[in-house]
Design an enzyme around this catalytic site. Structure first.
Site, PDB file in Angstrom:
ATOM      1  N   HIS A 118      29.958  38.638  56.092  1.00 56.24           N
ATOM      2  CA  HIS A 118      30.928  39.599  55.170  1.00 56.24           C
ATOM      3  C   HIS A 118      32.358  39.470  54.970  1.00 56.24           C
ATOM      4  O   HIS A 118      32.826  39.538  56.262  1.00 56.24           O
ATOM      5  CB  HIS A 118      30.386  40.995  54.906  1.00 56.24           C
ATOM      6  CG  HIS A 118      31.107  41.818  54.116  1.00 56.24           C
ATOM      7  ND1 HIS A 118      32.214  42.650  54.794  1.00 56.24           N
ATOM      8  CD2 HIS A 118      31.476  41.948  52.801  1.00 56.24           C
ATOM      9  CE1 HIS A 118      32.823  43.199  53.711  1.00 56.24           C
ATOM     10  NE2 HIS A 118      32.582  42.993  52.686  1.00 56.24           N
ATOM     11  N   GLY A 163      31.245  48.538  37.521  1.00 56.14           N
ATOM     12  CA  GLY A 163      31.392  47.192  37.661  1.00 56.14           C
ATOM     13  C   GLY A 163      30.027  46.607  37.283  1.00 56.14           C
ATOM     14  O   GLY A 163      29.163  47.214  37.036  1.00 56.14           O
ATOM     15  N   SER A 217      35.031  38.977  47.254  1.00 58.39           N
ATOM     16  CA  SER A 217      33.974  39.628  48.085  1.00 58.39           C
ATOM     17  C   SER A 217      32.889  38.873  48.290  1.00 58.39           C
ATOM     18  O   SER A 217      32.497  38.132  47.418  1.00 58.39           O
ATOM     19  CB  SER A 217      33.656  40.840  47.402  1.00 58.39           C
ATOM     20  OG  SER A 217      32.860  41.689  48.336  1.00 58.39           O
ATOM     21  N   TYR A 235      38.642  40.279  50.569  1.00 55.00           N
ATOM     22  CA  TYR A 235      40.200  40.434  50.550  1.00 55.00           C
ATOM     23  C   TYR A 235      40.487  40.925  49.287  1.00 55.00           C
ATOM     24  O   TYR A 235      40.306  40.470  47.952  1.00 55.00           O
ATOM     25  CB  TYR A 235      41.082  39.198  51.055  1.00 55.00           C
ATOM     26  CG  TYR A 235      40.495  39.136  52.466  1.00 55.00           C
ATOM     27  CD1 TYR A 235      41.443  39.396  53.333  1.00 55.00           C
ATOM     28  CD2 TYR A 235      39.571  37.935  52.847  1.00 55.00           C
ATOM     29  CE1 TYR A 235      40.916  39.375  54.772  1.00 55.00           C
ATOM     30  CE2 TYR A 235      39.353  37.995  54.226  1.00 55.00           C
ATOM     31  CZ  TYR A 235      39.817  38.721  55.234  1.00 55.00           C
ATOM     32  OH  TYR A 235      39.466  38.610  56.456  1.00 55.00           O
TER      33      TYR A 235
END
Lengths: 347, 347
Positions: free
Chosen positions: A157, A306, A143, A160
């Site tokens: 931006h 995260g 990212s 994937y």
């Protein structure tokens, strides 16, 4: 490489802090052994690492000043990540490109809620799990958000990712999109044209479908505006041989430098006024609004505990909110705002 | 007064744009006739208007530069608002103080979800409505955020509101809280002490309960930090004669200038460094994170199609995100961060 785990003030930095352990160097794979029902997990991670290297190197070359700083970490129970962030460059104010591998679980409803299946497919992401049950999943993604200094250079931006549930459902998602503060039609034709070419090699239906999807996804509902001028976006892609989708995702990621960097090269030394800088900062404010209120990846990251600094590297270094700002009719600012409100076809 | 409805670029500015009609002057009451089952709606609106006048005037006096700009509007079906925003002042970069009256409806689950009843009370907000049914409600509130320029002057937020459902359930909510970038213990003792005094006159249990509630509410979960150094916060307050709660809410609102402005007066000319300014901007970034991700009022406004520029006036004019910023141990920045992580008692 910086060792982040030993810093004393990290204890309460995030929901999942205790599960992030800084490492001097990421292991060769962040995937756990023996849990994959396909070899795709490790293969996708390896491809993303190569893309990360290639993209960061290409950006450093254009910047000619700063280098990416790397933070690597692992998580208890498997997974981890490699964050790369460049700050204070000659060209970029802040550019991040983060790899992450997550082993987590989500309530089946939440997993389904993130699915645009009614519009674009019919993946039953929670297959095999009852409502209310938590679905264990694997996710691997790269990212990136890059915010240049010059208001005539667009923000870019991309993301994937590959998902698998323990229930055996898998899908790919991703996209690359561009967010200029000012309209340059030739640049947009070039950027969209590059991705149309990539898409067309794999499926002539991809570009029109994924371009539309980006316009719908990157939409700031409460403003009635898109975040930027689009690109491609797809999710729940699993309607063909995963090897074919892998090749498509790989080509999308590897074409980020080709699609984006020539535009930055062309404008990095453009003269600009204070007013243009302020407009750029206001558009960055919109970027913040989109990411914190709507972005699926940001919300997923916050909910799954995260690493906060990696998730929020997408926020610009500086942003601005002026009360009830309206561009002068006929101005360059009004011109691009009109396109944020009425997405256009570029190729 | 500016007429906002006739501006051509407003069409797509917000979810509920079409229901906002700018008016040169707000009518004497924004409450509809004949719908209230108590006289509290109009009475509360009148009190808030007086508080708005008094607070804005007091802030203008301290600023000595800019004046509040007023936008008034009405909504189809009843309700409307009066927004007052001061920008580019000598002392404040951006200060907003908005009155709004909303006639809307929400799914009963959403109404209940916003209720801290398990912790602080037992209001059945959706009483008389089945799950899945929409509950028509009336809400009237005054909401304010003031962001000074000098990093030694704290940001202040307050909100006082009255709710009624058509099902006959009513409650009051509100609070005033302070967000400095640097710790000044005497200032915090003064601010909290002022509100403790107000609370104690009404109920000795109010201050300890509402102080704790503020620390829990203004918490940025993903950072493990509070937004600021607290104050008071309450919701679903309906455990006594509404006239008594009205008097409490009124006194809370009317004491905003007394609790806040002397602190600003004392520091508005403090010298500061570029580093201190940047730290202030990073704390404003946290303010943005809280408001867009967690704030009940912001989310309520976005969901009910409120006037976007009024809702988002709470965002600072400028904000900053540095990747993985950590204050030097022993620094003034580390000192205040420690208190954001471990809320303290001040009085």
């Amino acid at each position: 490489l910086r060792a982040t785990a030993t810093k004393p003030d990290q204890k309460s930095e995030g929901l999942g802090f205790d599960s992030h352990k800084a490492v001097d160097k990421a292991p060769d794979t962040l995937c756990r052994d023996g849990t994959a029902n396909t070899a795709m997990r490790a293969k996708f991670e390896k491809m993303l690492r190569e893309a990360q290297d290639y993209i960061c190197k290409s950006v450093e070359n254009v910047d000619g000043g700063a280098k990416f700083q790397t933070d690597a970490w692992t998580r208890e129970g498997g997974g981890g990540g490699i964050s790369r962030v460049l700050t204070g460059g000659k060209v970029w104010e802040k550019a991040g490109c983060n790899l992450s591998v997550v082993y987590g679980s989500m309530p089946s409803e939440a997993l389904q809620a993130a699915n645009d299946r009614l519009k674009f497919g019919a993946t039953d992401r929670a297959k095999g799990y009852a409502p209310g049950e938590r679905v264990p999943f694997f996710a691997c993604g790269l990212s990136s958000v890059m915010h240049p200094k010059n208001p005539h250079c667009p923000t870019m931006h991309f993301n994937y990712r590959y998902f698998e549930t323990e229930g055996g459902v898998w899908w790919f998602g991703g996209g690359t999109d561009i967010t200029p503060a000012y309209l340059n039609v030739d640049d947009m034709k070039y950027f969209h044209g590059t991705y149309k070419e990539v898409c067309d090699k794999h499926d002539p239906e991809f570009y029109p479908k994924f371009k539309k999807w980006a316009d719908e996804y990157f939409f700031i509902k409460h403003r009635g505006e898109t975040r930027g001028l689009g690109g491609i976006f797809f999710d729940d892609l699993n309607d063909r041989d995963p090897e074919k989708i892998f090749e498509f995702a790989k080509e999308c990621a590897m074409n980020v430098p080709k699609a984006y960097l020539p535009i930055v090269e062309a404008h990095k030394n453009d003269p600009f006024t204070q007013k243009e800088k302020e407009w750029q900062l206001m558009r960055r404010g919109r970027y913040v609004e989109f990411n914190l209120v709507y972005d699926r990846g940001t919300i997923f990251g916050l909910k799954t505990g995260g690493r906060i600094e990696s998730i929020l590297m997408s926020l610009p270094e500086t942003a601005r909110w002026e009360y009830d700002h309206r561009p002068e009719p006929g101005s360059k600012e009004a011109e691009v705002l009109e396109v944020f409100r009425n997405p256009r076809d570029w190729v």
